[in-house]
Design a protein around this motif. Structure first.
Motif, PDB file in Angstrom:
ATOM      1  N   VAL A 152      -6.543   2.706  -8.701  1.00  0.00           N
ATOM      2  CA  VAL A 152      -5.424   3.323  -7.967  1.00  0.00           C
ATOM      3  C   VAL A 152      -5.922   4.513  -7.166  1.00  0.00           C
ATOM      4  O   VAL A 152      -5.597   4.677  -5.984  1.00  0.00           O
ATOM      5  CB  VAL A 152      -4.280   3.746  -8.920  1.00  0.00           C
ATOM      6  CG1 VAL A 152      -3.284   4.662  -8.211  1.00  0.00           C
ATOM      7  CG2 VAL A 152      -3.556   2.534  -9.465  1.00  0.00           C
ATOM      8  N   MET A 153      -6.726   5.356  -7.800  1.00  0.00           N
ATOM      9  CA  MET A 153      -7.201   6.546  -7.105  1.00  0.00           C
ATOM     10  C   MET A 153      -8.157   6.182  -5.976  1.00  0.00           C
ATOM     11  O   MET A 153      -8.161   6.831  -4.929  1.00  0.00           O
ATOM     12  CB  MET A 153      -7.852   7.516  -8.100  1.00  0.00           C
ATOM     13  CG  MET A 153      -6.860   8.068  -9.121  1.00  0.00           C
ATOM     14  SD  MET A 153      -5.365   8.788  -8.361  1.00  0.00           S
ATOM     15  CE  MET A 153      -6.053  10.300  -7.695  1.00  0.00           C
ATOM     16  N   LYS A 154      -8.948   5.128  -6.166  1.00  0.00           N
ATOM     17  CA  LYS A 154      -9.826   4.672  -5.084  1.00  0.00           C
ATOM     18  C   LYS A 154      -8.993   4.250  -3.884  1.00  0.00           C
ATOM     19  O   LYS A 154      -9.292   4.614  -2.740  1.00  0.00           O
ATOM     20  CB  LYS A 154     -10.696   3.509  -5.556  1.00  0.00           C
ATOM     21  CG  LYS A 154     -11.610   2.965  -4.469  1.00  0.00           C
ATOM     22  CD  LYS A 154     -12.506   1.851  -4.971  1.00  0.00           C
ATOM     23  CE  LYS A 154     -13.436   1.383  -3.868  1.00  0.00           C
ATOM     24  NZ  LYS A 154     -14.331   0.304  -4.328  1.00  0.00           N
ATOM     25  N   VAL A 155      -7.940   3.507  -4.131  1.00  0.00           N
ATOM     26  CA  VAL A 155      -7.065   3.048  -3.040  1.00  0.00           C
ATOM     27  C   VAL A 155      -6.433   4.242  -2.341  1.00  0.00           C
ATOM     28  O   VAL A 155      -6.404   4.310  -1.103  1.00  0.00           O
ATOM     29  CB  VAL A 155      -5.997   2.064  -3.578  1.00  0.00           C
ATOM     30  CG1 VAL A 155      -4.943   1.775  -2.525  1.00  0.00           C
ATOM     31  CG2 VAL A 155      -6.661   0.772  -4.038  1.00  0.00           C
ATOM     32  N   ILE A 156      -5.940   5.208  -3.097  1.00  0.00           N
ATOM     33  CA  ILE A 156      -5.286   6.372  -2.493  1.00  0.00           C
ATOM     34  C   ILE A 156      -6.279   7.193  -1.675  1.00  0.00           C
ATOM     35  O   ILE A 156      -6.002   7.565  -0.531  1.00  0.00           O
ATOM     36  CB  ILE A 156      -4.593   7.226  -3.571  1.00  0.00           C
ATOM     37  CG1 ILE A 156      -3.360   6.471  -4.074  1.00  0.00           C
ATOM     38  CG2 ILE A 156      -4.203   8.603  -3.024  1.00  0.00           C
ATOM     39  CD1 ILE A 156      -2.704   7.080  -5.276  1.00  0.00           C
ATOM     40  N   VAL A 157      -7.440   7.451  -2.241  1.00  0.00           N
ATOM     41  CA  VAL A 157      -8.427   8.283  -1.540  1.00  0.00           C
ATOM     42  C   VAL A 157      -9.000   7.563  -0.321  1.00  0.00           C
ATOM     43  O   VAL A 157      -9.027   8.111   0.785  1.00  0.00           O
ATOM     44  CB  VAL A 157      -9.553   8.723  -2.502  1.00  0.00           C
ATOM     45  CG1 VAL A 157     -10.709   9.351  -1.744  1.00  0.00           C
ATOM     46  CG2 VAL A 157      -9.017   9.688  -3.543  1.00  0.00           C
ATOM     47  N   VAL A 158      -9.446   6.322  -0.506  1.00  0.00           N
ATOM     48  CA  VAL A 158     -10.157   5.614   0.565  1.00  0.00           C
ATOM     49  C   VAL A 158      -9.203   5.065   1.619  1.00  0.00           C
ATOM     50  O   VAL A 158      -9.469   5.161   2.813  1.00  0.00           O
ATOM     51  CB  VAL A 158     -11.032   4.484  -0.019  1.00  0.00           C
ATOM     52  CG1 VAL A 158     -11.660   3.646   1.083  1.00  0.00           C
ATOM     53  CG2 VAL A 158     -12.104   5.064  -0.937  1.00  0.00           C
ATOM     54  N   GLU A 159      -8.097   4.491   1.188  1.00  0.00           N
ATOM     55  CA  GLU A 159      -7.218   3.784   2.121  1.00  0.00           C
ATOM     56  C   GLU A 159      -6.088   4.639   2.692  1.00  0.00           C
ATOM     57  O   GLU A 159      -5.475   4.261   3.679  1.00  0.00           O
ATOM     58  CB  GLU A 159      -6.613   2.542   1.443  1.00  0.00           C
ATOM     59  CG  GLU A 159      -7.629   1.576   0.872  1.00  0.00           C
ATOM     60  CD  GLU A 159      -8.500   0.888   1.926  1.00  0.00           C
ATOM     61  OE1 GLU A 159      -8.184   0.973   3.133  1.00  0.00           O
ATOM     62  OE2 GLU A 159      -9.499   0.257   1.535  1.00  0.00           O
ATOM     63  N   VAL A 160      -5.788   5.786   2.078  1.00  0.00           N
ATOM     64  CA  VAL A 160      -4.663   6.584   2.580  1.00  0.00           C
ATOM     65  C   VAL A 160      -5.088   7.997   2.960  1.00  0.00           C
ATOM     66  O   VAL A 160      -5.142   8.334   4.139  1.00  0.00           O
ATOM     67  CB  VAL A 160      -3.481   6.632   1.572  1.00  0.00           C
ATOM     68  CG1 VAL A 160      -2.311   7.421   2.158  1.00  0.00           C
ATOM     69  CG2 VAL A 160      -3.021   5.222   1.195  1.00  0.00           C
ATOM     70  N   THR A 161      -5.414   8.849   1.993  1.00  0.00           N
ATOM     71  CA  THR A 161      -5.588  10.272   2.317  1.00  0.00           C
ATOM     72  C   THR A 161      -6.814  10.570   3.166  1.00  0.00           C
ATOM     73  O   THR A 161      -6.811  11.542   3.912  1.00  0.00           O
ATOM     74  CB  THR A 161      -5.618  11.155   1.045  1.00  0.00           C
ATOM     75  OG1 THR A 161      -6.698  10.760   0.214  1.00  0.00           O
ATOM     76  CG2 THR A 161      -4.305  11.049   0.284  1.00  0.00           C
ATOM     77  N   LEU A 214       0.831  -1.206   0.000  1.00  0.00           N
ATOM     78  CA  LEU A 214       0.000   0.000   0.000  1.00  0.00           C
ATOM     79  C   LEU A 214       0.865   1.255   0.000  1.00  0.00           C
ATOM     80  O   LEU A 214       0.598   2.205  -0.742  1.00  0.00           O
ATOM     81  CB  LEU A 214      -0.950   0.006   1.202  1.00  0.00           C
ATOM     82  CG  LEU A 214      -1.895   1.206   1.291  1.00  0.00           C
ATOM     83  CD1 LEU A 214      -2.802   1.305   0.066  1.00  0.00           C
ATOM     84  CD2 LEU A 214      -2.738   1.123   2.567  1.00  0.00           C
ATOM     85  N   ASP A 215       1.916   1.259   0.807  1.00  0.00           N
ATOM     86  CA  ASP A 215       2.842   2.398   0.814  1.00  0.00           C
ATOM     87  C   ASP A 215       3.405   2.645  -0.578  1.00  0.00           C
ATOM     88  O   ASP A 215       3.491   3.790  -1.037  1.00  0.00           O
ATOM     89  CB  ASP A 215       4.011   2.146   1.777  1.00  0.00           C
ATOM     90  CG  ASP A 215       3.642   2.368   3.231  1.00  0.00           C
ATOM     91  OD1 ASP A 215       2.611   3.006   3.500  1.00  0.00           O
ATOM     92  OD2 ASP A 215       4.402   1.906   4.098  1.00  0.00           O
ATOM     93  N   THR A 216       3.803   1.567  -1.250  1.00  0.00           N
ATOM     94  CA  THR A 216       4.400   1.685  -2.579  1.00  0.00           C
ATOM     95  C   THR A 216       3.404   2.253  -3.583  1.00  0.00           C
ATOM     96  O   THR A 216       3.737   3.148  -4.366  1.00  0.00           O
ATOM     97  CB  THR A 216       4.920   0.313  -3.053  1.00  0.00           C
ATOM     98  OG1 THR A 216       5.858  -0.183  -2.092  1.00  0.00           O
ATOM     99  CG2 THR A 216       5.584   0.404  -4.417  1.00  0.00           C
ATOM    100  N   VAL A 217       2.179   1.742  -3.554  1.00  0.00           N
ATOM    101  CA  VAL A 217       1.133   2.238  -4.459  1.00  0.00           C
ATOM    102  C   VAL A 217       0.915   3.726  -4.229  1.00  0.00           C
ATOM    103  O   VAL A 217       0.871   4.524  -5.177  1.00  0.00           O
ATOM    104  CB  VAL A 217      -0.184   1.454  -4.256  1.00  0.00           C
ATOM    105  CG1 VAL A 217      -1.355   2.130  -4.971  1.00  0.00           C
ATOM    106  CG2 VAL A 217      -0.027   0.006  -4.718  1.00  0.00           C
ATOM    107  N   PHE A 218       0.785   4.112  -2.972  1.00  0.00           N
ATOM    108  CA  PHE A 218       0.555   5.520  -2.647  1.00  0.00           C
ATOM    109  C   PHE A 218       1.721   6.390  -3.107  1.00  0.00           C
ATOM    110  O   PHE A 218       1.532   7.403  -3.790  1.00  0.00           O
ATOM    111  CB  PHE A 218       0.330   5.706  -1.143  1.00  0.00           C
ATOM    112  CG  PHE A 218       0.364   7.148  -0.721  1.00  0.00           C
ATOM    113  CD1 PHE A 218      -0.691   7.993  -1.017  1.00  0.00           C
ATOM    114  CD2 PHE A 218       1.458   7.666  -0.054  1.00  0.00           C
ATOM    115  CE1 PHE A 218      -0.658   9.339  -0.645  1.00  0.00           C
ATOM    116  CE2 PHE A 218       1.508   8.998   0.322  1.00  0.00           C
ATOM    117  CZ  PHE A 218       0.449   9.835   0.025  1.00  0.00           C
ATOM    118  N   LEU A 219       2.937   5.998  -2.734  1.00  0.00           N
ATOM    119  CA  LEU A 219       4.105   6.837  -3.021  1.00  0.00           C
ATOM    120  C   LEU A 219       4.369   6.976  -4.514  1.00  0.00           C
ATOM    121  O   LEU A 219       4.765   8.059  -4.968  1.00  0.00           O
ATOM    122  CB  LEU A 219       5.339   6.315  -2.294  1.00  0.00           C
ATOM    123  CG  LEU A 219       5.298   6.505  -0.769  1.00  0.00           C
ATOM    124  CD1 LEU A 219       6.457   5.780  -0.101  1.00  0.00           C
ATOM    125  CD2 LEU A 219       5.298   7.991  -0.396  1.00  0.00           C
TER     126      LEU A 219
END
Length: 196
Positions: free
Chosen positions: A100-109, A54-59
């Motif tokens: 990808v954007m769903k993961v970033i928005v929902v799971e990180v930011t 998850l860190d890698t996907v986000f970064l």
């Protein structure tokens, strides 16, 4: 690309699909391996944990956004155009890869969890870069000075993220024309509010 890089990419792409479909916390590493069509142990060969994935996907995506902000700042374009470039990058990222954007928005930011806290400095870098664009425009007399530049930056990013959130949870396919419409509306709302 090397075989190792190909396998790593295969695992990352599979993880994005699994995270987007099942949610980060409910999926297992074995789900990612199954999706990628690789042995369970191979996932751990490239990534020590699903958190690392998850860190890698986000970064990967966030670093591209920071580069886009830096490029917009460095350009000679008017502030409205600089903000349009940033909004375009984010909206087009969703257009090209909604998972990808769903993961970033929902799971990180938007997540009030360790991932949001771990990456708060990186997230703030984006706000600060956008705030610098606003502050420069205020200094040049293009935008009103009464609005705090960092607040304007957070409002800008928050508006973009809220649109993405609505798209994510609607589950509907977004018409092509809507992407361009949204970019224009976001820039108009923020720049109009700033008087530019």
């Amino acid at each position: 690309m090397s075989v190792a890089a190909d396998k790593r990419r295969l695992i990352l792409d599979a993880a994005v699909r699994v995270f987007a479909r099942q949610g980060f916390h409910t999926c297992r590493v074995s789900d990612i391996a199954d999706e990628a069509g690789v042995a369970y142990g191979l996932v751990y060969h490239y990534f020590p944990s699903k958190e690392t994935i998850l860190d890698t996907v986000f970064l990967e995506r966030w670093n591209l956004m920071l580069a886009t902000i830096a490029d917009a700042q460095a350009s000679e374009a008017p502030p409205r155009e600089q903000l349009r470039r940033i909004a375009s990058f984010i909206v087009d990222s969703y257009r090209r890869d909604p998972d990808v954007m769903k993961v970033i928005v929902v799971e990180v930011t938007r997540a009030a969890n360790t991932f949001g806290r771990t990456h708060v400095q990186r997230i703030m870098q984006a706000y600060e870069g956008i705030a610098q664009i606003v502050a420069q425009a205020q200094k040049a007399g293009v935008f009103r000075r009464e609005v705090d530049a960092l607040f304007a930056a957070q409002a800008f990013y928050g508006l973009v993220e809220q649109v993405l959130t609505q798209w994510i949870f609607s589950g509907e396919e977004i018409p092509e024309a809507e992407f361009e419409h949204v970019k224009a509306e976001i820039v108009e709302m923020i720049c109009g509010g700033l008087g530019g």
